[in-house]
Scaffold this motif. Structure first.
Motif, PDB file in Angstrom:
ATOM      1  N   PRO A 113       0.825  -1.208   0.000  1.00 45.01           N
ATOM      2  CA  PRO A 113       0.000   0.000   0.000  1.00 45.01           C
ATOM      3  C   PRO A 113       0.862   1.263   0.000  1.00 45.01           C
ATOM      4  O   PRO A 113       2.076   1.208   0.204  1.00 45.01           O
ATOM      5  CB  PRO A 113      -0.795  -0.111   1.320  1.00 45.01           C
ATOM      6  CG  PRO A 113      -0.527  -1.480   1.850  1.00 45.01           C
ATOM      7  CD  PRO A 113       0.780  -1.920   1.272  1.00 45.01           C
ATOM      8  N   GLU A 114       0.221   2.398  -0.195  1.00 50.09           N
ATOM      9  CA  GLU A 114       0.947   3.672  -0.217  1.00 50.09           C
ATOM     10  C   GLU A 114       1.619   3.981   1.119  1.00 50.09           C
ATOM     11  O   GLU A 114       2.635   4.673   1.157  1.00 50.09           O
ATOM     12  CB  GLU A 114      -0.013   4.805  -0.551  1.00 50.09           C
ATOM     13  CG  GLU A 114      -0.566   4.786  -1.955  1.00 50.09           C
ATOM     14  CD  GLU A 114      -1.600   5.870  -2.171  1.00 50.09           C
ATOM     15  OE1 GLU A 114      -1.550   6.517  -3.231  1.00 50.09           O
ATOM     16  OE2 GLU A 114      -2.452   6.071  -1.282  1.00 50.09           O
ATOM     17  N   PHE A 115       1.054   3.470   2.209  1.00 47.08           N
ATOM     18  CA  PHE A 115       1.484   3.921   3.528  1.00 47.08           C
ATOM     19  C   PHE A 115       2.411   2.944   4.254  1.00 47.08           C
ATOM     20  O   PHE A 115       2.887   3.233   5.350  1.00 47.08           O
ATOM     21  CB  PHE A 115       0.264   4.192   4.408  1.00 47.08           C
ATOM     22  CG  PHE A 115      -0.608   2.987   4.630  1.00 47.08           C
ATOM     23  CD1 PHE A 115      -0.381   2.117   5.683  1.00 47.08           C
ATOM     24  CD2 PHE A 115      -1.654   2.711   3.765  1.00 47.08           C
ATOM     25  CE1 PHE A 115      -1.165   0.999   5.873  1.00 47.08           C
ATOM     26  CE2 PHE A 115      -2.451   1.590   3.944  1.00 47.08           C
ATOM     27  CZ  PHE A 115      -2.207   0.733   5.007  1.00 47.08           C
ATOM     28  N   CYS A 116       2.659   1.761   3.693  1.00 50.56           N
ATOM     29  CA  CYS A 116       3.583   0.821   4.322  1.00 50.56           C
ATOM     30  C   CYS A 116       4.136  -0.125   3.266  1.00 50.56           C
ATOM     31  O   CYS A 116       3.632  -0.173   2.143  1.00 50.56           O
ATOM     32  CB  CYS A 116       2.919   0.047   5.474  1.00 50.56           C
ATOM     33  SG  CYS A 116       1.826  -1.290   4.955  1.00 50.56           S
ATOM     34  N   GLN A 117       5.162  -0.887   3.625  1.00 55.31           N
ATOM     35  CA  GLN A 117       5.818  -1.767   2.657  1.00 55.31           C
ATOM     36  C   GLN A 117       5.335  -3.206   2.721  1.00 55.31           C
ATOM     37  O   GLN A 117       5.789  -4.031   1.930  1.00 55.31           O
ATOM     38  CB  GLN A 117       7.331  -1.727   2.894  1.00 55.31           C
ATOM     39  CG  GLN A 117       7.952  -0.363   2.687  1.00 55.31           C
ATOM     40  CD  GLN A 117       9.446  -0.376   2.914  1.00 55.31           C
ATOM     41  OE1 GLN A 117      10.163  -1.262   2.433  1.00 55.31           O
ATOM     42  NE2 GLN A 117       9.955   0.598   3.657  1.00 55.31           N
ATOM     43  N   ASP A 118       4.434  -3.516   3.637  1.00 57.23           N
ATOM     44  CA  ASP A 118       4.035  -4.910   3.884  1.00 57.23           C
ATOM     45  C   ASP A 118       2.533  -4.952   4.159  1.00 57.23           C
ATOM     46  O   ASP A 118       2.096  -4.995   5.304  1.00 57.23           O
ATOM     47  CB  ASP A 118       4.844  -5.455   5.066  1.00 57.23           C
ATOM     48  CG  ASP A 118       4.452  -6.875   5.471  1.00 57.23           C
ATOM     49  OD1 ASP A 118       3.835  -7.574   4.651  1.00 57.23           O
ATOM     50  OD2 ASP A 118       4.778  -7.271   6.601  1.00 57.23           O
ATOM     51  N   GLY A 119       1.743  -4.942   3.082  1.00 65.48           N
ATOM     52  CA  GLY A 119       0.298  -4.876   3.243  1.00 65.48           C
ATOM     53  C   GLY A 119      -0.290  -6.053   3.979  1.00 65.48           C
ATOM     54  O   GLY A 119      -1.203  -5.896   4.805  1.00 65.48           O
ATOM     55  N   GLU A 120       0.223  -7.255   3.726  1.00 65.55           N
ATOM     56  CA  GLU A 120      -0.325  -8.441   4.383  1.00 65.55           C
ATOM     57  C   GLU A 120       0.073  -8.495   5.850  1.00 65.55           C
ATOM     58  O   GLU A 120      -0.758  -8.822   6.717  1.00 65.55           O
ATOM     59  CB  GLU A 120       0.138  -9.708   3.668  1.00 65.55           C
ATOM     60  CG  GLU A 120      -0.520  -9.939   2.316  1.00 65.55           C
ATOM     61  CD  GLU A 120       0.158  -9.240   1.170  1.00 65.55           C
ATOM     62  OE1 GLU A 120      -0.292  -9.384   0.022  1.00 65.55           O
ATOM     63  OE2 GLU A 120       1.152  -8.524   1.403  1.00 65.55           O
ATOM     64  N   GLY A 121       1.319  -8.182   6.148  1.00 64.17           N
ATOM     65  CA  GLY A 121       1.744  -8.178   7.544  1.00 64.17           C
ATOM     66  C   GLY A 121       0.971  -7.161   8.358  1.00 64.17           C
ATOM     67  O   GLY A 121       0.604  -7.412   9.516  1.00 64.17           O
ATOM     68  N   TYR A 122       0.690  -6.009   7.764  1.00 66.30           N
ATOM     69  CA  TYR A 122      -0.069  -4.972   8.450  1.00 66.30           C
ATOM     70  C   TYR A 122      -1.500  -5.442   8.730  1.00 66.30           C
ATOM     71  O   TYR A 122      -2.019  -5.287   9.838  1.00 66.30           O
ATOM     72  CB  TYR A 122      -0.073  -3.704   7.602  1.00 66.30           C
ATOM     73  CG  TYR A 122      -0.680  -2.502   8.277  1.00 66.30           C
ATOM     74  CD1 TYR A 122       0.063  -1.743   9.177  1.00 66.30           C
ATOM     75  CD2 TYR A 122      -1.986  -2.119   8.014  1.00 66.30           C
ATOM     76  CE1 TYR A 122      -0.482  -0.626   9.798  1.00 66.30           C
ATOM     77  CE2 TYR A 122      -2.545  -1.014   8.621  1.00 66.30           C
ATOM     78  CZ  TYR A 122      -1.788  -0.260   9.516  1.00 66.30           C
ATOM     79  OH  TYR A 122      -2.353   0.833  10.133  1.00 66.30           O
ATOM     80  N   LEU A 123      -2.143  -6.043   7.725  1.00 68.75           N
ATOM     81  CA  LEU A 123      -3.504  -6.539   7.904  1.00 68.75           C
ATOM     82  C   LEU A 123      -3.565  -7.628   8.966  1.00 68.75           C
ATOM     83  O   LEU A 123      -4.453  -7.622   9.845  1.00 68.75           O
ATOM     84  CB  LEU A 123      -4.046  -7.084   6.576  1.00 68.75           C
ATOM     85  CG  LEU A 123      -5.412  -7.774   6.633  1.00 68.75           C
ATOM     86  CD1 LEU A 123      -6.501  -6.794   7.055  1.00 68.75           C
ATOM     87  CD2 LEU A 123      -5.750  -8.412   5.291  1.00 68.75           C
TER      88      LEU A 123
END
Length: 507
Positions: A113-123
């Protein structure tokens, strides 16, 4: 006991070098379905959700399906799109928290995503914060996932595809679901170890149609047959400049089995070491435009010559509007050919102002970034077909799934039929031509914007396959892309270093 399981699909492979962004309209153009509507649309196809439901039906689960969201690979996912899809998932988790026994997600593993480098880890972190530590979370991943430590920390169960071209999505979904079912029953207590390899991707990008790479996945299956719950070899994705770039091997094991963690670490290290040792052994031979054009001009076999326009693969987030190869084919006088697709919504709109049979002059392609694959090309040809772009796949990957290229036109330019489309998709199904009046088996030459997935449907009808690097955004010449966030040293950007041993991690 009847278990209640929250399911969802949220998949995107994000090319951080793209000038574009992937917003909610791009998800809507591919797949953005909610609840039971998603189950009805994807239940009988080769999807992760179908695999989830195969197990759920037998096990008698109560399934709460939040959303199925999938967009064609492209630029980073906008915060608005991410927040919308993640919000639906988190709302479903929150409102059903008191009755949930498990969570099962279909993810890609290379979403940025625009706001982080790891969309799955964040979710996964958001879900874990919402649900606590006791509810087991399982996730499926694409073979090209870039798996972070956060992903392994927050999901006990991770299962990736074992085929490229990807034809085992449903099987992978069922595999993850079976492990989750055992975890909810208390039969196993899954944990996962991760081994990382400091490379952009596996030497052959995880191709399972060649023996040296297939051997990695065969070894993973063997380890599963000997008691490990899942072993996943993730080839990674060169189009993302992020901190977690690179191939990984995951081994999910039963933490109650005294010898399982040791076995998991051993196989993860063994496979990671094999990837590193074979880092220079590439199988693809990339030919130049002039060579591809010459071969196409003189091809006269009974079956078509397939030219893979590797570097302009929309399935790797390339723009799909590179013109260099088409220009080379036209200059060489190639005819009896198809060039598909040329992703250019402006040109498609212009062609839709005309009628079938007209001779039309139109400027196509080169709008994404002329520095990668050539600038706009003005052509004159006969408009053979106008369409809304809808088709239903019938091949190994898209069979049974409805898709659309958006407003679409076929223009015959000096014997090359160019499929001009509005929505980016790579060529992976024969219906992507047949639905628009092009019978692929009746053409001499098929030029397809795809790296590898085209092989599942098109290789069986081909007399020969060649792979061309025409210099577009997904070029195998990685040095043309400026990696600034990826940790160094990193093969093949750096050569004079060795991978440290004993890199497997457990969380």
């Amino acid at each position: 006991m009847t278990f209640t399981v929250l399911t969802c699909e949220f998949m995107h492979e994000s090319n951080t070098f793209s000038r574009y962004r992937t917003g909610l309209p791009q998800f809507q153009a591919d797949t953005l379905l909610y609840g039971d509507e998603a189950i009805r649309a994807r239940r009988n196809a080769n999807t992760e959700l179908a695999g989830f439901m195969d197990v759920a039906d037998v096990a008698g689960w109560n399934v709460v399906h939040a959303i199925s969201a999938h967009a064609v690979p492209g630029g980073q996912v906008t915060k608005a799109a991410y927040d919308h899809v993640a919000g639906v998932i988190l709302d479903a988790a929150r409102s059903n928290r008191s009755r949930l026994d498990g969570v099962l997600l279909g993810l890609h593993g290379s979403m940025v995503p625009e706001f982080c480098q790891d969309g799955e880890g964040y979710l996964l972190g958001l879900l874990r914060a919402e649900l606590g530590d006791d509810i087991p979370i399982a996730a499926t991943l694409d073979l090209h996932a870039m798996v972070s430590q956060d992903m392994v920390r927050h999901a006990q169960i991770l299962v990736s595809y074992k085929t490229y071209p990807h034809v085992d999505m449903r099987e992978t979904g069922a595999h993850a679901a079976r492990i989750l079912d055992r975890a909810m029953k208390g039969e196993v207590a899954p944990r996962t170890v991760r081994a990382h390899v400091p490379m952009l991707d596996e030497a052959n990008s995880g191709r399972t149609d060649i023996p040296e790479t297939l051997a990695l996945y065969d070894r993973a299956r063997e380890a599963e047959s000997r008691g490990l719950l899942a072993v996943s070899v993730n080839a990674a994705f060169t189009g993302a400049d992020v901190f977690c770039v690179g191939p990984t091997v995951l081994a999910t094991y039963d933490s109650r089995d005294p010898g399982a963690e040791t076995a998991a670490r051993q196989v993860a290290e063994e496979l990671a070491g094999a990837i590193w040792q074979r880092r220079a052994k590439k199988r693809n031979v990339f030919i130049e435009i002039d060579e591809a054009a010459a071969e196409a001009r003189f091809w006269r076999a009974d079956k078509p010559l397939v030219i893979a326009d590797y570097a302009d693969n929309p399935g790797a987030g390339s723009y799909g509007d590179s013109t260099a190869l088409l220009e080379g084919l036209l200059a060489a006088g190639v005819d009896g050919a198809v060039f598909a697709p040329m992703v250019d919504p402006q040109a498609a709109q212009e062609l839709h102002r005309h009628t079938q049979g007209e001779t039309v002059t139109v400027t196509i392609g080169g709008k994404g970034d002329p520095a990668f694959g050539g600038g706009p090309l003005t052509v004159t040809g006969v408009l053979r077909r106008l369409s809304d772009g809808a088709y239903v796949g019938d091949g190994p990957i898209l069979g049974g799934l409805s898709h659309s290229f958006g407003p679409t036109a076929v223009i015959d330019v000096d014997g090359i039929e160019v499929l001009v489309v509005s929505e980016a998709q790579q060529m992976i199904d024969l219906q992507q031509l047949r639905a628009f009046g092009i019978e692929p088996t009746a053409r001499r030459v098929l030029v397809l914007k795809s790296m590898q997935h085209f092989r599942a449907a098109f290789e069986p009808i081909a007399g020969k396959v060649v792979v061309c690097d025409a210099g577009a955004l997904a070029t195998p010449r990685a040095e043309r892309r400026a990696y600034v966030r990826a940790p160094r040293p990193l093969w093949p950007l750096d050569k004079d270093f060795e991978r440290p041993v004993s890199r497997s991690e457990a969380v």
